[in-house]
Design a protein around this motif. Sequence first.
Motif, PDB file in Angstrom:
ATOM      1  N   ARG A  95       0.849  -1.196   0.000  1.00  0.00           N
ATOM      2  CA  ARG A  95       0.000   0.000   0.000  1.00  0.00           C
ATOM      3  C   ARG A  95       0.884   1.246   0.000  1.00  0.00           C
ATOM      4  O   ARG A  95       1.809   1.372   0.816  1.00  0.00           O
ATOM      5  CB  ARG A  95      -0.920  -0.002   1.217  1.00  0.00           C
ATOM      6  CG  ARG A  95      -1.999  -1.069   1.179  1.00  0.00           C
ATOM      7  CD  ARG A  95      -2.975  -0.920   2.343  1.00  0.00           C
ATOM      8  NE  ARG A  95      -2.283  -1.006   3.625  1.00  0.00           N
ATOM      9  CZ  ARG A  95      -1.954  -2.149   4.214  1.00  0.00           C
ATOM     10  NH1 ARG A  95      -2.233  -3.311   3.626  1.00  0.00           N
ATOM     11  NH2 ARG A  95      -1.347  -2.148   5.389  1.00  0.00           N
TER      12      ARG A  95
ATOM     13  N   HIS B 283       0.780  -2.061  -7.144  1.00  0.00           N
ATOM     14  CA  HIS B 283       0.671  -1.529  -5.794  1.00  0.00           C
ATOM     15  C   HIS B 283      -0.713  -0.904  -5.613  1.00  0.00           C
ATOM     16  O   HIS B 283      -1.323  -0.402  -6.560  1.00  0.00           O
ATOM     17  CB  HIS B 283       1.754  -0.470  -5.543  1.00  0.00           C
ATOM     18  CG  HIS B 283       3.145  -1.016  -5.660  1.00  0.00           C
ATOM     19  ND1 HIS B 283       3.633  -1.995  -4.825  1.00  0.00           N
ATOM     20  CD2 HIS B 283       4.154  -0.730  -6.522  1.00  0.00           C
ATOM     21  CE1 HIS B 283       4.881  -2.280  -5.151  1.00  0.00           C
ATOM     22  NE2 HIS B 283       5.221  -1.530  -6.184  1.00  0.00           N
ATOM     23  N   HIS B 284      -1.187  -0.944  -4.387  1.00  0.00           N
ATOM     24  CA  HIS B 284      -2.470  -0.325  -4.033  1.00  0.00           C
ATOM     25  C   HIS B 284      -2.179   1.109  -3.613  1.00  0.00           C
ATOM     26  O   HIS B 284      -1.530   1.349  -2.586  1.00  0.00           O
ATOM     27  CB  HIS B 284      -3.115  -1.108  -2.884  1.00  0.00           C
ATOM     28  CG  HIS B 284      -4.455  -0.579  -2.481  1.00  0.00           C
ATOM     29  ND1 HIS B 284      -5.105  -0.991  -1.339  1.00  0.00           N
ATOM     30  CD2 HIS B 284      -5.282   0.327  -3.064  1.00  0.00           C
ATOM     31  CE1 HIS B 284      -6.254  -0.353  -1.235  1.00  0.00           C
ATOM     32  NE2 HIS B 284      -6.383   0.444  -2.273  1.00  0.00           N
TER      33      HIS B 284
ATOM     34  N   PRO C  89      -0.569   2.749   5.083  1.00  0.00           N
ATOM     35  CA  PRO C  89       0.343   2.462   3.968  1.00  0.00           C
ATOM     36  C   PRO C  89       1.655   1.842   4.443  1.00  0.00           C
ATOM     37  O   PRO C  89       2.098   2.070   5.570  1.00  0.00           O
ATOM     38  CB  PRO C  89       0.594   3.850   3.382  1.00  0.00           C
ATOM     39  CG  PRO C  89       0.469   4.770   4.562  1.00  0.00           C
ATOM     40  CD  PRO C  89      -0.646   4.182   5.387  1.00  0.00           C
TER      41      PRO C  89
END
Length: 338
Positions: free
Chosen positions: A2, A34-35, A74
Motif C-alpha cells: 500500500r 501496488h495499491h 500504507p
Amino acid sequence: MRILQVGNAQLRRFGKARVSTEYKLLNGFIRNHHHVLHFSDRDMAAFLAPFKLRDLGIGKMNRAFVKTAINFRPDMILFGHCDLIKNETLETIRKNLPEVRIAYRNVDPLFVPHNLPAIQKRTGSADTIFITTAGSGLDQFRGRRASIHYMPNPTDASIETYDNSIRDDLPYDLFFCGNSNEHTERKNTIVHLSEQLQSSSLTFKTFGYFGEPNVWGHEYEAVLANSKMGLNLNRQEDTLYSSARLSQLMANGILAFIQKDGKMNELIGEDTAIFFDTKEDLLERIKELHKDDATRKAIASKGRSFYRTHFSSDAVAQYIVERTMGLPLSRDYIWSKH
C-alpha cells in the motif's frame, strides 16, 4: 504493498495540467500492482478552509492527512512538493505507524534559491529523498536520516502517446514553450534563434515569447503532436538536470536539442538527441536537421525508444519503492550509479 502518494493533483485547474510527474508516478505504481491512494494536499486545504481560502485550511488538512494515513495504513508514503505538510505531521504518522517508510521527491532545480531549504527541511523526516539533479550538489543534503538519490523525469506510455519520428507532415519544424525568465539567460538564445531563422523556411514557434501566449493542457498537447524538433532549454544547466520537458520531447519522438553543460549525454548517450555547446552551434545543428529529415527521424526514433525503455514511469516508480523499502534492485536502472 500500500502506497499513500501525497502531492498537488491540480484538481482546481479542471484538466488544464495533464503531464505532471505526480500522475506519471501514480500510473507507474498502479502498473506495478501496488495499491495506491492519492492525497492532494493543496486541494484538500482549500476544500477544508472557510470560504475556500487555502491558507486557512492548512491545519485541518494536516490533521486530515494523519487520519488518512492511519485509516489506510500504507507501507510507504511518497510526497512531492508539499510545503503545506508539516514535519510534525510526518512524525505523528510515524508514532501511529512505526513501520511506515517515507519518501520525498523534488523535481525543481537546485539553483532556485527557495528549493534548497525545501529539501533540507525534509532530510531529517524522510527516509529517502529523490531529486532530478545528480552530482556533487546532492552532497549538501547527506548526513541526516534520509538517503539521497537521483531520479530521471519519467515518461508514461498513456501520456506521451505520439511518435513524431515516423511523420514528415508536421507543421512546426521547431518549438519552445517557456513561461519563466527568472534565474536564466535562455531568452537570449531564443531571441538569437528567432532573429537568425526569421528569413528561413523553417517554422519556429515560441510559445510564451514575443507576444505569443503560453499553452497548457490540450493546447500544449497539440503543439507536441505537431512538432518535429524541440528545444530542451533549462533555465540553467546542472548535472543530469532537466525539466520534465525532456520526457515530453523525447518520448513523443520529437528531436530534442540539449545543452552539453548538463552532461545528459553521459546518461542517454550521444545518438539519442542533439547536444550543443553554444547558441551558434545550436543554430547550425538546427539548420542541418531541418534540411535532413531522414536523420532527424532516425535520431528522434532512437531517442524515443531509449527514453521509453529506460525511464518509464513503471521503472522510476519501482526504483523509488525499492530504494525506500530497502529491497534489492530488480532491474538495471541505468541512472542508479548517479
